[in-house]
Design a protein around this motif. Structure first.
Motif, mmCIF file in Angstrom:
data_model
loop_
_atom_site.group_PDB
_atom_site.id
_atom_site.type_symbol
_atom_site.label_atom_id
_atom_site.label_comp_id
_atom_site.label_asym_id
_atom_site.label_seq_id
_atom_site.Cartn_x
_atom_site.Cartn_y
_atom_site.Cartn_z
ATOM 1 N N VAL A 118 0.945 -1.246 0.665
ATOM 2 C CA VAL A 118 0.664 -0.221 -0.060
ATOM 3 C C VAL A 118 1.067 0.949 -0.152
ATOM 4 C CG1 VAL A 118 -2.039 1.273 1.344
ATOM 5 C CG2 VAL A 118 -1.815 -1.097 1.388
ATOM 6 N N GLY A 119 1.521 1.299 1.078
ATOM 7 C CA GLY A 119 3.347 2.054 1.133
ATOM 8 C C GLY A 119 3.264 2.798 -0.243
ATOM 9 N N ARG A 120 3.924 1.573 -0.878
ATOM 10 C CA ARG A 120 4.772 1.619 -2.648
ATOM 11 C C ARG A 120 3.956 2.134 -3.326
ATOM 12 N NH1 ARG A 120 8.026 -4.140 -2.510
ATOM 13 N NH2 ARG A 120 8.126 -4.307 -0.450
ATOM 14 N N PHE A 121 2.320 1.809 -3.233
ATOM 15 C CA PHE A 121 1.386 1.989 -4.786
ATOM 16 C C PHE A 121 0.957 3.203 -4.004
ATOM 17 C CE2 PHE A 121 0.126 -2.342 -5.543
ATOM 18 C CZ PHE A 121 1.269 -2.735 -5.759
ATOM 19 N N ALA A 122 0.964 3.469 -2.942
ATOM 20 C CA ALA A 122 0.107 5.729 -2.698
ATOM 21 C C ALA A 122 1.122 6.999 -2.970
ATOM 22 C CB ALA A 122 0.156 4.986 -0.898
ATOM 23 N N MET A 123 2.160 5.963 -3.505
ATOM 24 C CA MET A 123 3.496 7.109 -4.003
ATOM 25 C C MET A 123 2.753 7.345 -5.391
ATOM 26 S SD MET A 123 3.953 7.911 -1.604
ATOM 27 C CE MET A 123 5.140 9.207 -1.900
ATOM 28 N N GLY A 124 2.044 7.076 -6.268
ATOM 29 C CA GLY A 124 1.484 6.404 -7.620
ATOM 30 C C GLY A 124 0.158 6.998 -7.710
ATOM 31 N N GLY A 125 -0.259 6.850 -9.184
ATOM 32 C CA GLY A 125 -1.274 7.702 -9.128
ATOM 33 C C GLY A 125 -1.781 6.564 -9.811
ATOM 34 N N GLY A 126 -1.547 5.071 -9.122
ATOM 35 C CA GLY A 126 -2.608 3.715 -9.884
ATOM 36 C C GLY A 126 -4.356 3.826 -8.998
ATOM 37 N N ALA A 401 3.434 5.349 9.899
ATOM 38 C CA ALA A 401 5.000 6.073 9.837
ATOM 39 C C ALA A 401 5.174 6.697 8.848
ATOM 40 C CB ALA A 401 6.213 4.880 9.974
ATOM 41 N N ALA A 402 5.500 8.057 8.451
ATOM 42 C CA ALA A 402 5.091 8.184 6.829
ATOM 43 C C ALA A 402 5.367 6.649 5.952
ATOM 44 C CB ALA A 402 5.410 9.172 6.829
ATOM 45 N N VAL A 403 5.038 7.183 4.368
ATOM 46 C CA VAL A 403 5.310 5.716 3.448
ATOM 47 C C VAL A 403 6.533 7.030 2.711
ATOM 48 C CG1 VAL A 403 4.019 4.303 4.357
ATOM 49 C CG2 VAL A 403 4.016 6.018 2.296
ATOM 50 N N HIS A 404 7.358 6.198 1.874
ATOM 51 C CA HIS A 404 7.998 6.783 1.004
ATOM 52 C C HIS A 404 8.096 6.173 -0.108
ATOM 53 C CE1 HIS A 404 11.782 8.610 -0.962
ATOM 54 N NE2 HIS A 404 11.517 10.121 -0.408
ATOM 55 N N LYS A 405 8.805 6.510 -1.510
ATOM 56 C CA LYS A 405 8.816 5.740 -2.602
ATOM 57 C C LYS A 405 9.677 5.040 -2.719
ATOM 58 C CE LYS A 405 10.831 9.768 -5.369
ATOM 59 N NZ LYS A 405 10.366 10.470 -6.445
ATOM 60 N N GLN A 406 11.155 5.500 -1.334
ATOM 61 C CA GLN A 406 12.335 4.258 -1.931
ATOM 62 C C GLN A 406 12.415 3.988 -0.710
ATOM 63 O OE1 GLN A 406 13.953 4.346 -4.158
ATOM 64 N NE2 GLN A 406 14.139 6.198 -5.630
ATOM 65 N N ASP A 407 10.983 3.799 -0.071
ATOM 66 C CA ASP A 407 11.332 2.683 1.373
ATOM 67 C C ASP A 407 11.806 1.501 1.513
ATOM 68 O OD1 ASP A 407 10.302 4.347 3.190
ATOM 69 O OD2 ASP A 407 8.541 3.853 3.559
ATOM 70 N N ALA A 408 11.386 0.649 0.172
ATOM 71 C CA ALA A 408 11.835 -0.876 0.245
ATOM 72 C C ALA A 408 13.578 -1.154 -0.596
ATOM 73 C CB ALA A 408 11.197 -1.938 -0.971
ATOM 74 N N PHE A 409 13.695 0.015 -0.987
ATOM 75 C CA PHE A 409 15.422 0.037 -1.903
ATOM 76 C C PHE A 409 16.400 0.423 -0.329
ATOM 77 C CE2 PHE A 409 18.834 2.874 -2.538
ATOM 78 C CZ PHE A 409 19.742 1.550 -2.845
#
Length: 445
Positions: A118-126, A401-409
């Protein structure tokens, strides 16, 4: 809804009945049926042209079972709309959803997502912003566990998913091994230092390991003490946070665990990990409340009655996982109202939330369900402890915690640097400085 039948249609029906009774060929019967379906004399239900006949739902175990168990209620509400559940293994499912969102093809009407995705997809627009009509999720925001709702927030306050179940963090421990070592629960939970000190005594007196892997300690500590607007690795302005006291302490405690040989050096979900539970060589586990159900049903059912649950050491409150439901922007517009109604059934029905909890240990994200007497019932696997009250208390103290698009990396980078500290004696200050530098290069991509 009632359907009317015109005279022409009645004649076609009569021909079909005659053909069926006299053994007429299947092909002819099929042709008659096609003509019947195409007949303009058969009135359709109002709005039928805009409503799909099948909703496609993509999920993973055991969320697929939760959905299927809700379908009888769905069929009572919508007898003309079928629901097809497509289930894949956890990793395969999320890979498929990533591909579907990036290509806009093979999209389901409803997709289940684990919180990390959810965190990863939330940073996109899909994904659809569920604040907008026809969803209007803000009207029911107060019905969800606050931190779970916050986990679904994207950029500019967008809400991209609905929480279904949550994973309040818990310390699960073997009461029999603790007693053998002359320890009590307070020795484990008083502080992180006392937890490690208890591990030294456990190992000396029982030969059992304190934890499966030193990384488990790090995973909890980097999630504690977050300030508003902070994520695990980045703040809201993409500044990197890993070269900080929070990470220094996490790395230091993990190193102490390794130096004292208190971890079994086995990874979660490995065969050695599950075998450690069965053989009693793992005395504690830092995890989500859902692990008690896994231990009971398939990981180590023979250890029933020997486990107990407590809050994490030093009154640390963190979340471990959770399931959400989302709707893709690119899915067909006429389907979205029905998709939303199905999600409401799965997430806003107290009865459905409790049913999933009782059958699958899916801890409810719906606050309405938390007042049920089921929470007060003793759990046989945990020595008749009413542990759900412990977990319910934790849900009220967890911050998202706030999510960020680079969290997984960032997680990969931090785990790599920790391994260098544990296995190669790399200085912690150097490890975190190297991680900080690498993440700063990627933060704004």
């Amino acid at each position: 809804m009632r359907h009317s039948t015109a005279p022409g249609a009645r004649r076609l029906l009569a021909r079909w009945r005659s053909a069926a009774s006299t053994g007429m060929g299947v092909a002819l019967i099929a042709g008659v049926l096609l003509c019947l379906l195409a007949s303009p004399g058969i009135a359709q239900p109002a709005g039928a042209s805009a409503a799909p006949r099948t909703l496609l739902v993509a999920a993973y175990p055991a969320i697929d079972e939760v959905i299927k168990e809700a379908l009888p209620e769905w069929q009572r509400r919508h007898p003309d709309v079928a629901v097809k559940v497509v289930s894949r293994q956890f990793a395969d499912h999320h890979t498929a959803m990533t591909t579907a969102l990036s290509t806009g093809s093979h999209l389901p009407e409803v997709m289940a997502l684990e919180v990390g995705y959810v965190g990863r997809f939330a940073m996109g627009g899909g994904l659809e912003d569920l604040r907008q009509p026809p969803f209007n999720i803000e009207r029911v925001r107060d019905r969800f566990v606050p931190y779970a709702y916050q986990q679904a927030l994207g950029r500019a306050g967008r809400v991209v998913a609905v929480p279904a179940d949550i994973g309040p963090g818990s310390l699960l421990y073997r009461a029999d091994i603790l007693a053998k070592a002359g320890l009590t629960e307070a020795d484990l939970t008083g502080s992180w230092d006392s937890y490690v000190a208890a591990g030294v005594q456990l190992k000396a007196r029982t030969r059992a390991y304190l934890v499966s892997h030193a990384r488990d300690i790090k995973d909890v500590l980097i999630r504690s003490g977050l300030k508003p607007g902070e994520g695990l690795y980045f703040d809201q302005d993409s500044n990197v946070l890993v070269n900080s006291p929070r990470f220094v302490r996490a790395f230091e405690l993990a190193r102490t665990v390794r130096q004292n040989k208190l971890d079994a050096k086995v990874t979660t979900w490995s065969n050695d990990w599950s075998e450690g539970f069965r053989r009693g060589t793992l005395a504690t586990q830092l995890s989500g409340a859902w692990l008690a159900g896994h231990l009971n049903h398939w990981l180590a059912p023979q250890t029933a009655g020997k486990w107990r649950a407590a809050q994490l050491p030093e009154n640390t409150f963190v979340a471990y996982g959770g399931t959400f439901f989302a709707i893709a922007k690119a899915s067909p517009a006429p389907n979205k109202a029905l998709a939303w109604e199905l999600i409401e059934l799965l997430t806003l029905s107290r009865e459905r939330q409790l049913a999933a909890f009782k059958a699958h240990d899916a801890f409810p994200a719906l606050l309405d369900a938390h007042t049920d007497p089921f929470f007060e019932q003793p759990i046989a696997f945990l020595g008749q402890q009413p542990a759900r009250l412990v977990w319910r208390d934790a849900t009220r103290r967890i911050s998202a915690a706030a999510v960020h698009k680079q969290d997984a990396f960032a997680e990969e980078v931090i785990n790599t640097e920790l391994d260098k500290v544990l296995d190669q004696n790399k200085p912690i200050t150097q490890a975190l400085a190297d991680a900080q530098r690498l993440l700063a290069q990627r933060a704004r991509r």
